[in-house]
Structure formats: structure tokens, C-alpha cells
Design a protein around this motif. Sequence first.
Motif, PDB file in Angstrom:
ATOM      1  N   LEU A   1       0.852  -1.189   0.000  1.00 49.24           N
ATOM      2  CA  LEU A   1       0.000   0.000   0.000  1.00 49.24           C
ATOM      3  C   LEU A   1       0.887   1.237   0.000  1.00 49.24           C
ATOM      4  CD1 LEU A   1      -2.757   1.346   0.109  1.00 49.24           C
ATOM      5  CD2 LEU A   1      -2.648   1.179   2.609  1.00 49.24           C
ATOM      6  N   VAL A   2       0.875   1.972  -1.101  1.00 42.12           N
ATOM      7  CA  VAL A   2       1.663   3.196  -1.238  1.00 42.12           C
ATOM      8  C   VAL A   2       0.697   4.291  -1.676  1.00 42.12           C
ATOM      9  CG1 VAL A   2       3.626   4.301  -2.359  1.00 42.12           C
ATOM     10  CG2 VAL A   2       3.687   1.833  -1.916  1.00 42.12           C
ATOM     11  N   THR A   3       0.507   5.303  -0.805  1.00 37.08           N
ATOM     12  CA  THR A   3      -0.465   6.364  -1.067  1.00 37.08           C
ATOM     13  C   THR A   3       0.228   7.716  -1.178  1.00 37.08           C
ATOM     14  OG1 THR A   3      -0.891   6.752   1.280  1.00 37.08           O
ATOM     15  CG2 THR A   3      -2.273   5.107   0.179  1.00 37.08           C
ATOM     16  N   TYR A   4      -0.521   8.688  -1.697  1.00 34.63           N
ATOM     17  CA  TYR A   4      -0.017  10.056  -1.867  1.00 34.63           C
ATOM     18  C   TYR A   4      -1.207  10.993  -1.909  1.00 34.63           C
ATOM     19  CZ  TYR A   4      -1.093   8.234  -6.459  1.00 34.63           C
ATOM     20  OH  TYR A   4      -1.723   7.609  -7.502  1.00 34.63           O
ATOM     21  N   GLU A   5      -0.942  12.278  -1.681  1.00 30.41           N
ATOM     22  CA  GLU A   5      -2.035  13.261  -1.733  1.00 30.41           C
ATOM     23  C   GLU A   5      -1.496  14.635  -2.088  1.00 30.41           C
ATOM     24  OE1 GLU A   5      -2.757  14.877   2.736  1.00 30.41           O
ATOM     25  OE2 GLU A   5      -3.550  12.879   2.332  1.00 30.41           O
ATOM     26  N   GLY A   6      -2.402  15.518  -2.454  1.00 25.99           N
ATOM     27  CA  GLY A   6      -2.059  16.893  -2.779  1.00 25.99           C
ATOM     28  C   GLY A   6      -3.332  17.714  -2.948  1.00 25.99           C
ATOM     29  N   TYR A   7      -3.173  19.028  -2.932  1.00 26.74           N
ATOM     30  CA  TYR A   7      -4.331  19.908  -3.081  1.00 26.74           C
ATOM     31  C   TYR A   7      -4.508  20.412  -4.507  1.00 26.74           C
ATOM     32  CZ  TYR A   7      -4.951  19.683   1.895  1.00 26.74           C
ATOM     33  OH  TYR A   7      -5.183  19.219   3.156  1.00 26.74           O
TER      34      TYR A   7
ATOM     35  N   GLU B   1       0.667  14.984  -8.647  1.00 29.64           N
ATOM     36  CA  GLU B   1       1.629  14.345  -9.557  1.00 29.64           C
ATOM     37  C   GLU B   1       3.016  14.296  -8.926  1.00 29.64           C
ATOM     38  OE1 GLU B   1       0.044  15.039 -14.060  1.00 29.64           O
ATOM     39  OE2 GLU B   1       0.968  16.768 -13.081  1.00 29.64           O
ATOM     40  N   ASN B   2       3.440  15.375  -8.290  1.00 28.63           N
ATOM     41  CA  ASN B   2       4.745  15.390  -7.630  1.00 28.63           C
ATOM     42  C   ASN B   2       4.804  14.374  -6.495  1.00 28.63           C
ATOM     43  OD1 ASN B   2       5.779  17.378  -9.325  1.00 28.63           O
ATOM     44  ND2 ASN B   2       5.205  19.043  -7.948  1.00 28.63           N
ATOM     45  N   ALA B   3       3.736  14.307  -5.705  1.00 28.65           N
ATOM     46  CA  ALA B   3       3.685  13.345  -4.604  1.00 28.65           C
ATOM     47  C   ALA B   3       3.712  11.910  -5.132  1.00 28.65           C
ATOM     48  CB  ALA B   3       2.433  13.587  -3.749  1.00 28.65           C
ATOM     49  N   PHE B   4       3.013  11.660  -6.234  1.00 25.51           N
ATOM     50  CA  PHE B   4       3.022  10.333  -6.853  1.00 25.51           C
ATOM     51  C   PHE B   4       4.445   9.969  -7.289  1.00 25.51           C
ATOM     52  CE2 PHE B   4       2.605   8.087 -11.055  1.00 25.51           C
ATOM     53  CZ  PHE B   4       2.324   6.826 -10.539  1.00 25.51           C
ATOM     54  N   HIS B   5       5.129  10.890  -7.957  1.00 26.82           N
ATOM     55  CA  HIS B   5       6.508  10.644  -8.401  1.00 26.82           C
ATOM     56  C   HIS B   5       7.409  10.342  -7.203  1.00 26.82           C
ATOM     57  CE1 HIS B   5       6.035  12.973 -12.466  1.00 26.82           C
ATOM     58  NE2 HIS B   5       5.138  12.028 -12.303  1.00 26.82           N
ATOM     59  N   GLU B   6       7.271  11.143  -6.142  1.00 26.76           N
ATOM     60  CA  GLU B   6       8.084  10.933  -4.939  1.00 26.76           C
ATOM     61  C   GLU B   6       7.819   9.566  -4.324  1.00 26.76           C
ATOM     62  OE1 GLU B   6       7.373  14.184  -2.238  1.00 26.76           O
ATOM     63  OE2 GLU B   6       8.091  15.674  -3.688  1.00 26.76           O
ATOM     64  N   MET B   7       6.561   9.141  -4.294  1.00 23.35           N
ATOM     65  CA  MET B   7       6.231   7.867  -3.668  1.00 23.35           C
ATOM     66  C   MET B   7       6.689   6.682  -4.512  1.00 23.35           C
ATOM     67  SD  MET B   7       5.321   8.748  -0.764  1.00 23.35           S
ATOM     68  CE  MET B   7       4.995   7.112  -0.149  1.00 23.35           C
TER      69      MET B   7
END
Length: 135
Positions: free
Chosen positions: A38-44, A50-56
Amino acid sequence: MFNMKNNNLLKYKNYIGSVEYDLTDKCLFGKILFIDDLVTYEGYTIEELENAFHEMVDDYLETCKAIGKEPQKVYSGNFNIRTSPEIHQALAEIAKMENVSLNKLIIAIFNNFVEDSENKNKQLYNHVLKRLSNA
């Protein structure tokens, strides 16, 4: 070919991530799809997400390396299809008439399906993006 963003999905380093919206927190969130972890990400904003997804994705790959675990691979492009003998025969006959292999016929059918889906979802994606940018 297939732009994942048009289907409310993100793509980076051959990993695919979901895009969802939380009405309560008014934020975007998602998870890396098609892996057991389980690898999640979020942003406003879309850009933050997209940046959080790339980082994760990068973090997932680094973590796997650090613990000696092989990261789950993306799709190979090979899979089996089960259908009725009648459909199998009909497809083989069409392939013969078109003077192509059955495999090439199926790939053409899939490509047409994906392109049709992409075109249909592009309008929806643009509408959602416009609404989010106006919020």
C-alpha cells in the motif's frame, strides 16, 4: 499511445497511480495500483498530486532496494485470453481474411478500444481539471 492521465490515472516509471478526490478534506489522493504494497499520496492541486506520486514511486523503489526486496514489476504485455470456441474461430477467420496473424488482429482490436476509451475520457478529464482549477 495511451495517456493514463486521460483516465484519471497517473503514470511514472511504468507505475500507475489512481486519482481520487476527498470532498470532506477537499484534497486529491491516490495509491500506486497493481502492487501488493500500500503506497499512497495526496495533494491539493493536480501538480502537487503528480509530484507526490513521483516521490512515492521513487520512495517505493528505494525502500525495496534498501530492504532487499524485488519491486513488483509492471505488466509484461503477455497474457492469456479465454473465449468460446465460436469466438476463437470467428477471430481466426477474420485474421485469415485480413492476411494477419491472430495476435496482430487482437492487438489491433485492443488498440482501437484503448484509443476510443482515451477519446471518451479526455473530455471528462478536461472537464474535471477545469472545475478543480476554478474551485
